[in-house]
Write an enzyme that holds these catalytic residues in place. Sequence first.
Site, short mmCIF file in Angstrom:
data_model
loop_
_atom_site.label_atom_id
_atom_site.label_comp_id
_atom_site.label_asym_id
_atom_site.label_seq_id
_atom_site.Cartn_x
_atom_site.Cartn_y
_atom_site.Cartn_z
N ASP A 26 16.39 -10.98 59.13
CA ASP A 26 17.02 -12.01 58.30
C ASP A 26 16.18 -12.37 57.08
O ASP A 26 15.88 -13.54 56.83
CB ASP A 26 17.26 -13.28 59.14
CG ASP A 26 18.07 -13.00 60.39
OD1 ASP A 26 19.00 -12.18 60.33
OD2 ASP A 26 17.76 -13.60 61.45
N GLU A 189 28.92 -13.88 58.34
CA GLU A 189 27.74 -14.73 58.46
C GLU A 189 26.75 -14.38 57.34
O GLU A 189 27.04 -13.57 56.46
CB GLU A 189 27.08 -14.51 59.83
CG GLU A 189 26.66 -13.08 60.09
CD GLU A 189 26.20 -12.84 61.52
OE1 GLU A 189 26.32 -13.75 62.35
OE2 GLU A 189 25.71 -11.73 61.79
#
Length: 496
Positions: A26, A189
């Site tokens: 991430d 997302e």
Amino acid sequence: MSSMLPEGNGSADAATTPILSGMYPDPSVCRVGEDFFLANSSFEYSPGVPIWHSRDLVSWRQVGNALTRDDQFPAGRSPSSRGVYAPTLRHHEGRFWLITTNIDDARGGHQIYHATDPAGPWSAPVCLTELDGIDPDLAWDDEGTCLVTYCSWSETEIGIRQAAVDLERGVALEQPRWIWHGTGLAHSEGPHLYRRGDWWYLVIAEGGTDRGHVVSVARSRGPRGPFEAAPHNPVLTHRSTAHPVQNVGHADLVERSDGTWAAVYLGTRPRGRSPRFHVNGRETFLADVSWVEDWPEFEPASLRVPTGQRDFEDDFSSPGLHLRWVSPGERPDRFVHSVPEGVVVGHAPSETGEPSGLFTRVGGDRWEADFLVDTGKGAFTVALRLDGAHWCGLRVADGEVTAVARIGQVQTVLGSRPLPDSPVILRIRSTEPTWNGPDDIELGIGDGAGTDVLARLDGRYLSTEVAGGFTGRLVGVWTESREVLVRRVRFAEQRA
């Protein structure tokens, strides 16, 4: 001394080699002048959210961990693959801003932090409890209003929502609105919002963070939409290909000072026989980005990644622990203290039952980790772990060294030896696979002639495909009773 080992002049292709190897998923990146700064998610591990610096996007040095205190992230309370999810790191009007989600925070919502120096200290959190979901992003419109764009769940919908917020007070200034549900793939997302010229771009991840992961993009004339999907979505994916890097997604774009663009994104490197197994977790990779008819196109990065960036030898003589050391249980400063000979690791129970130990993320395909320890009178384990139910290691107790493996609900002894004279080198190695897995894990005692091997284990048992979750392998030491003196730790990738 806590040093990096010499890396020579080696380099590897950035198209297939992570710029941050090991469990660094991430990624979020921003630029200030000629400097790039990057943050990663950290899940249950503390200190949380590693912060990195680079001048070229391929050579990175860790400069801090953002979440170092209990008021920022309470250590030892998050089970495996929970805790701190994807952050966004931005610089605005002289301050660095970090927004993330601790999914175990009872208050819900997101946490906002700021700092004048990305190395820290970072502020106490401002809690944005009015916005549900994960993966929050920060962007400022032309009037200076901050927009938080995030992945939201409602009773009927999953998608990308947005609201204007007051960062200082943690207050939403309007009701959140849906701005995009993606292209129809699952799990929209990881949104990031950017302005380039007259367009605002919304970059998201879709398809889930497994083999179907992709990057998709939409654009609008304003930051609030409506957003039009790119005709060539997904703009980045390796699904259904033989590319050695899979699961690619969760991209964050950055403009270089020369006007060219790049993106950091997460990916995995599965190995072995089908379904193939990835063991280091999701790592950080780099892509070049060009603009064609005002749409971003992702291209393989043309740069070279220096090899050996993760190699180190730490004798713990420097003041304080190196930033690489983290714990799945209590924070290291609760149970580790320095002595002239090294560091003493004590026993500290955590609420989750995860061990409070001194761990570092593992990078590379083949590697060797040595722990030089004084055995003392307590019981301790040097281990390679994916989570609390998937690990293997060398347990020292009652005059013996025992090779142990824990796979799910099964824990077994693989071999044992009488304990050599102290200090002793406990060695864990990742070697060529015997059983068509990603590797074999070798557990042994180091000596001048090589390694007295107690056991070998098929590395697929310490893979995400077996264990599930979002994390990767770490290697470290924890105690069950009393203390252990760790004199030195050495980690080195084995390169051809």
